[in-house]
Motif scaffolding. Structure first.
Motif, PDB file in Angstrom:
ATOM      1  N   UNK A  57       0.835  -1.204   0.000  1.00 20.45           N
ATOM      2  CA  UNK A  57       0.000   0.000   0.000  1.00 20.45           C
ATOM      3  C   UNK A  57       0.870   1.255   0.000  1.00 20.45           C
ATOM      4  N   UNK A  58       1.946   1.242   0.790  1.00 18.69           N
ATOM      5  CA  UNK A  58       2.858   2.385   0.844  1.00 18.69           C
ATOM      6  C   UNK A  58       3.487   2.624  -0.520  1.00 18.69           C
ATOM      7  N   UNK A  59       3.871   1.544  -1.194  1.00 21.04           N
ATOM      8  CA  UNK A  59       4.465   1.672  -2.527  1.00 21.04           C
ATOM      9  C   UNK A  59       3.456   2.268  -3.507  1.00 21.04           C
ATOM     10  N   UNK A  60       2.221   1.804  -3.458  1.00 16.69           N
ATOM     11  CA  UNK A  60       1.184   2.318  -4.353  1.00 16.69           C
ATOM     12  C   UNK A  60       0.951   3.819  -4.152  1.00 16.69           C
ATOM     13  N   UNK A  61       1.015   4.258  -2.910  1.00 21.28           N
ATOM     14  CA  UNK A  61       0.710   5.651  -2.600  1.00 21.28           C
ATOM     15  C   UNK A  61       1.937   6.549  -2.579  1.00 21.28           C
ATOM     16  N   UNK A  62       3.129   5.953  -2.707  1.00 19.07           N
ATOM     17  CA  UNK A  62       4.348   6.750  -2.714  1.00 19.07           C
ATOM     18  C   UNK A  62       4.697   7.341  -1.375  1.00 19.07           C
ATOM     19  N   UNK A  63       4.430   6.587  -0.314  1.00 20.46           N
ATOM     20  CA  UNK A  63       4.771   7.049   1.033  1.00 20.46           C
ATOM     21  C   UNK A  63       5.749   6.067   1.653  1.00 20.46           C
ATOM     22  N   UNK A  64       6.340   6.441   2.752  1.00 22.01           N
ATOM     23  CA  UNK A  64       7.290   5.560   3.422  1.00 22.01           C
ATOM     24  C   UNK A  64       6.549   4.348   3.978  1.00 22.01           C
ATOM     25  N   UNK A  65       7.282   3.250   4.145  1.00 28.93           N
ATOM     26  CA  UNK A  65       6.649   2.020   4.611  1.00 28.93           C
ATOM     27  C   UNK A  65       6.098   2.145   6.032  1.00 28.93           C
ATOM     28  N   UNK A  68       1.764   4.199   7.018  1.00 27.53           N
ATOM     29  CA  UNK A  68       0.440   3.679   7.382  1.00 27.53           C
ATOM     30  C   UNK A  68       0.283   3.420   8.872  1.00 27.53           C
ATOM     31  N   UNK A  69       1.388   3.115   9.559  1.00 13.55           N
ATOM     32  CA  UNK A  69       1.317   2.806  10.982  1.00 13.55           C
ATOM     33  C   UNK A  69       1.003   4.033  11.840  1.00 13.55           C
ATOM     34  N   UNK A  70       1.094   5.221  11.244  1.00 18.22           N
ATOM     35  CA  UNK A  70       0.724   6.432  11.976  1.00 18.22           C
ATOM     36  C   UNK A  70      -0.795   6.543  12.119  1.00 18.22           C
ATOM     37  N   UNK A  71      -1.533   5.753  11.296  1.00 17.16           N
ATOM     38  CA  UNK A  71      -2.985   5.875  11.264  1.00 17.16           C
ATOM     39  C   UNK A  71      -3.710   4.575  11.607  1.00 17.16           C
ATOM     40  N   UNK A  72      -3.073   3.437  11.368  1.00 11.59           N
ATOM     41  CA  UNK A  72      -3.671   2.155  11.690  1.00 11.59           C
ATOM     42  C   UNK A  72      -2.626   1.277  12.372  1.00 11.59           C
ATOM     43  N   UNK A  73      -3.051   0.585  13.411  1.00  7.28           N
ATOM     44  CA  UNK A  73      -2.106  -0.223  14.183  1.00  7.28           C
ATOM     45  C   UNK A  73      -1.430  -1.267  13.321  1.00  7.28           C
ATOM     46  N   UNK A  74      -2.220  -1.908  12.461  1.00  6.47           N
ATOM     47  CA  UNK A  74      -1.695  -2.939  11.568  1.00  6.47           C
ATOM     48  C   UNK A  74      -2.705  -3.167  10.449  1.00  6.47           C
ATOM     49  N   UNK A  75      -2.422  -4.158   9.608  1.00  7.67           N
ATOM     50  CA  UNK A  75      -3.298  -4.477   8.482  1.00  7.67           C
ATOM     51  C   UNK A  75      -4.715  -4.801   8.967  1.00  7.67           C
ATOM     52  N   UNK A  76      -4.829  -5.562  10.045  1.00 11.56           N
ATOM     53  CA  UNK A  76      -6.148  -5.915  10.573  1.00 11.56           C
ATOM     54  C   UNK A  76      -6.926  -4.676  10.990  1.00 11.56           C
TER      55      UNK A  76
END
Length: 218
Positions: A57-65, A68-76
């Protein structure tokens, strides 16, 4: 018109200073949580749903890996959030469907079509709603969202079947929901759609749901 160098003087070129570009990050992407959700819905709607990961997801959006963890704890956590949204959208569909008519038979018909239509049209949401890891998480918010849709069906059945106990109403709702979910799953996998086209599936589903509730299929 280009500017030419003066005669007798060597022409000179001045290089513009290089501007450093910064790769998009969690803090320079606008609404990253919503962007993550949209990207996840795209993945879940395709054949590679099982490959979903924060790294992809990070690669698709061009953000650091780590963004996403700043907004969601994990994939679940991300998937649960989408499932909550999905149940909310399904509930809205149910409300609109139930308001199309005051006749019980037509309300059940509209609700059946609303469920099938939502599952086919919103494949990303629908997939998230029934993933094993989402069901295992079952947060209070997710439970409340799922119960709203379930309870709407129970309430409608109760209003037109005073002789049924609450347990019987719940059992019929579970039966109907399981049947429709099974149709969607088997149709997507191939076996059902090869034997029963979508148009005939809808008619079969309506007849079966009405039969379960003791409503004449005419």
């Amino acid at each position: 018109m280009p500017i030419q160098a003066s005669k007798g003087k060597a022409s000179s070129t001045t290089k513009a200073p290089r501007v450093k570009t910064r790769r998009a990050s969690a803090y320079h992407h606008g609404d990253l949580p919503q962007a993550l959700k949209r990207a996840t819905l795209e993945v879940l709607s395709g054949p590679d749903a099982h490959l979903l990961s924060f790294r992809d997801l990070a690669r698709r959006l061009g953000v650091t890996t780590g963004a996403p963890y700043h907004h969601f704890k994990d994939r679940t956590g991300l998937l649960v959030s989408l499932a909550v949204d999905g149940y909310g959208h399904l509930h809205d569909e149910f409300v609109r469907a139930s308001q199309q008519s005051s006749e019980y038979s037509l309300q059940i018909e509209a609700l059946t079509l609303a469920y099938l239509g939502f599952a086919r049209r919103e494949k990303g949401y629908y997939t998230a709603m029934f993933l094993p890891e989402v069901s295992a998480a079952l947060t209070p918010e997710l439970r409340a969202a799922a119960n709203r849709s379930f309870d709407l069906i129970c309430t409608l059945i109760s209003q037109h079947n005073a002789q049924l106990t609450q347990e019987q109403v719940s059992e019929r709702t579970v039966t109907i929901w399981s049947f429709l979910h099974g149709m969607i799953t088997l149709s997507a996998a191939g076996p059902l759609s090869r034997r029963l086209p979508y148009g005939k599936q809808d008619h079969f589903a309506i007849s079966s749901v009405k039969r379960c509730l003791g409503i004449s299929a005419t």
